[in-house]
Design a protein around this motif. Structure first.
Motif, short mmCIF file in Angstrom:
data_model
loop_
_atom_site.label_atom_id
_atom_site.label_comp_id
_atom_site.label_asym_id
_atom_site.label_seq_id
_atom_site.Cartn_x
_atom_site.Cartn_y
_atom_site.Cartn_z
N GLY A 142 0.81 -1.21 0.00
CA GLY A 142 0.00 0.00 0.00
C GLY A 142 0.84 1.25 0.00
O GLY A 142 1.80 1.37 -0.75
N GLY A 143 0.51 2.21 0.87
CA GLY A 143 1.14 3.52 0.84
C GLY A 143 2.61 3.53 1.24
O GLY A 143 3.29 4.51 1.06
N GLY B 295 -2.27 5.13 -2.48
CA GLY B 295 -2.86 5.48 -1.18
C GLY B 295 -4.36 5.33 -1.19
O GLY B 295 -4.96 4.81 -0.23
N GLU C 62 -5.28 1.54 -1.00
CA GLU C 62 -4.42 0.79 -0.10
C GLU C 62 -5.11 -0.44 0.49
O GLU C 62 -4.51 -1.52 0.58
CB GLU C 62 -3.93 1.71 1.02
N ARG D 174 -3.71 -4.15 -0.03
CA ARG D 174 -3.25 -4.97 1.11
C ARG D 174 -3.95 -6.33 1.11
O ARG D 174 -3.31 -7.36 1.33
CB ARG D 174 -3.53 -4.25 2.43
#
Lengths: 141, 304
Positions: free
Chosen positions: B29-30, B278, B281, B285
């Protein structure tokens, strides 16, 4: 162009359809039969199954091709494939397919389609298709 | 033969699946660093999809051979690479090549050699293939094709959204003068747009292949009902651009280099991709964790 508009254009051009050239001399036209068969990469003009363009292989320039009309036979329509496809079906037995479009900055924008035989909407590349490539495997090109 | 196949799988697993059996520790993710040529691996865990795809293809090939259809196995099932690499962003392709390449290939692409191609005209093959596909999916945990479909949908949605972000808002505002400078440079190089006055790269046919491939056309299947065809490997084919295409490619590359065009576009691409990751995310994930788990199952199969 929305689906309804596409249908109107298609009907209006149907009379002239059979006299147009469908593709370059060394054209890739899949099995040249109606329907999307095992091993073919198929693009669909709209959400229906009457207007289709089939390939066996990679093609980096959709601009030379016309969609075909599925009926009792498979005949050339008056609709360009380039920037005019709505869905794709990847029935390649061994390869994934990536559909690409060149954006205003000269970047290739890609979407990927595994060979799961599902018919899939081209999403952001609907009506923005420049090319397709068989990939994800050294046996594919 | 089987021993050789297993050896190949083990080698692949050890190269591409470090940490599969204990879970993957790379950031998701981010937290993922944006490295242009590694987005497919870092963000989408494309290497795990490569591995599982290879393992399931091997399982399907062996299963089909057991059903009397050895064609897929015999055609050679090799490890794939580059799953979900379409957002590997490093600026436009026409600005990344060298001058020799631009002159020789224009905006086209040589075609690499391909392997044997298996084409079924046999309903028995198709039915067995479906059953073997389900069996292979079961052996790696039962949800590989579901996760593959979901990641495909997510990737394609993100790719489209990235393009939307590049062509609107602050990105478009930032890149408009950069693009305009490139077009001015093309004009100074003596190029003219297809439609007079149109100031887009498309109007100058930048990126558009207009040439042709040389060499023999690929073999066409005969499509005899009830048979399984194996088409021979296809040799490499060279792409030959038109003289105009070659001239445009050289001019576009020179202008891009002079203006730092590739770097400027790549910088905005990276920023927008960071924002997009973002925004997605949670889904990233979830799907990367699931493919990591499936890859772990696949690695266990390989390692016995």
């Amino acid at each position: 162009m929305n689906i309804f508009a596409k249908a109107v254009v298609l009907v209006a051009g149907a009379t002239a359809a059979t006299v147009l050239l469908g593709a370059p001399a060394s054209a890739d036209n899949g099995d040249n039969q109606p329907g999307c068969q095992n091993t073919e990469i198929c693009f669909w003009y709209d959400t229906y199954s009457t207007i289709e363009k089939q390939f066996w292989n990679t093609n980096w320039s959709h601009s030379n091709y016309k969609f075909m009309i599925n009926g009792s036979s498979y005949v050339v329509s008056n609709q360009n494939l380039h920037d005019n496809a709505h869905d794709i079906t990847n029935k390649d037995t061994q390869c994934w397919v990536s559909v690409g479009n060149i954006d205003q900055y000269g970047n290739w924008v890609w979407q990927h389609y595994a060979n799961d035989w599902s018919r899939r909407f081209l999403g952001a590349l609907a009506n923005k298709n420049d090319a397709h490539v068989r990939d994800h495997n050294p046996n594919c090109s | 033969m089987k021993a050789r196949l297993l050896t190949a799988l083990v080698v692949t697993a050890s190269v591409t699946c470090v940490g599969c059996s204990t879970g993957d520790s790379r950031p998701v993710g981010g937290d993922v660093p944006i490295v242009g040529e590694k987005v497919g691996v870092d963000v989408f865990h494309g290497d795990k999809f490569d591995l599982v795809d290879y393992v399931t293809n091997k399982l399907i090939g062996d299963c089909m051979a057991g059903q009397g259809y050895p064609q897929l196995r015999d055609a050679g099932i090799t490890p794939g690479s580059g799953a979900f690499s379409g957002l590997n962003l490093n600026g436009p392709e026409f600005a990344r090549v060298d001058l020799d390449h631009a002159e020789r290939t224009g905006f086209g692409h040589d075609q690499k050699p391909t392997g044997q191609r298996v084409i079924s005209n046999d309903p028995g093959f198709d039915k067995a293939n479906e059953a073997c596909r389900a069996e292979a999916n079961g052996k790696v945990g039962g949800e590989y094709f579901t996760v593959l479909g979901q990641m495909t949908d997510l990737f394609n949605q993100m790719s489209g959204e990235h393009q939307n972000r590049m062509s609107s808002g602050d990105s478009a505002d930032e890149l408009a003068p950069v693009l305009d400078s490139l077009v001015s440079c093309l004009e100074r190089s003596g190029l003219r747009p297809v439609k007079p006055g149109e100031r887009t790269l498309a109007a100058f046919r930048v990126g558009v292949p207009q040439g042709h491939l040389t060499g023999p056309e690929p073999a066409q299947p005969k499509r005899v009902p009830g048979t399984v065809e194996v088409l021979p490997p296809q040799p490499a084919r060279k792409y030959v651009p038109t003289p105009e295409e070659s001239k445009t490619a050289v001019a576009a590359l020179n202008c891009a280099n002079e203006l730092g065009y590739r770097e400027k576009v790549a910088s905005v691409q990276s920023r927008e991709l960071r924002r997009l990751i973002g925004a997605n995310e949670t889904a990233l994930r979830d799907l990367t964790a699931r493919i990591d788990g499936i890859a772990g199952e696949a690695a266990k199969l390989v390692n016995g």
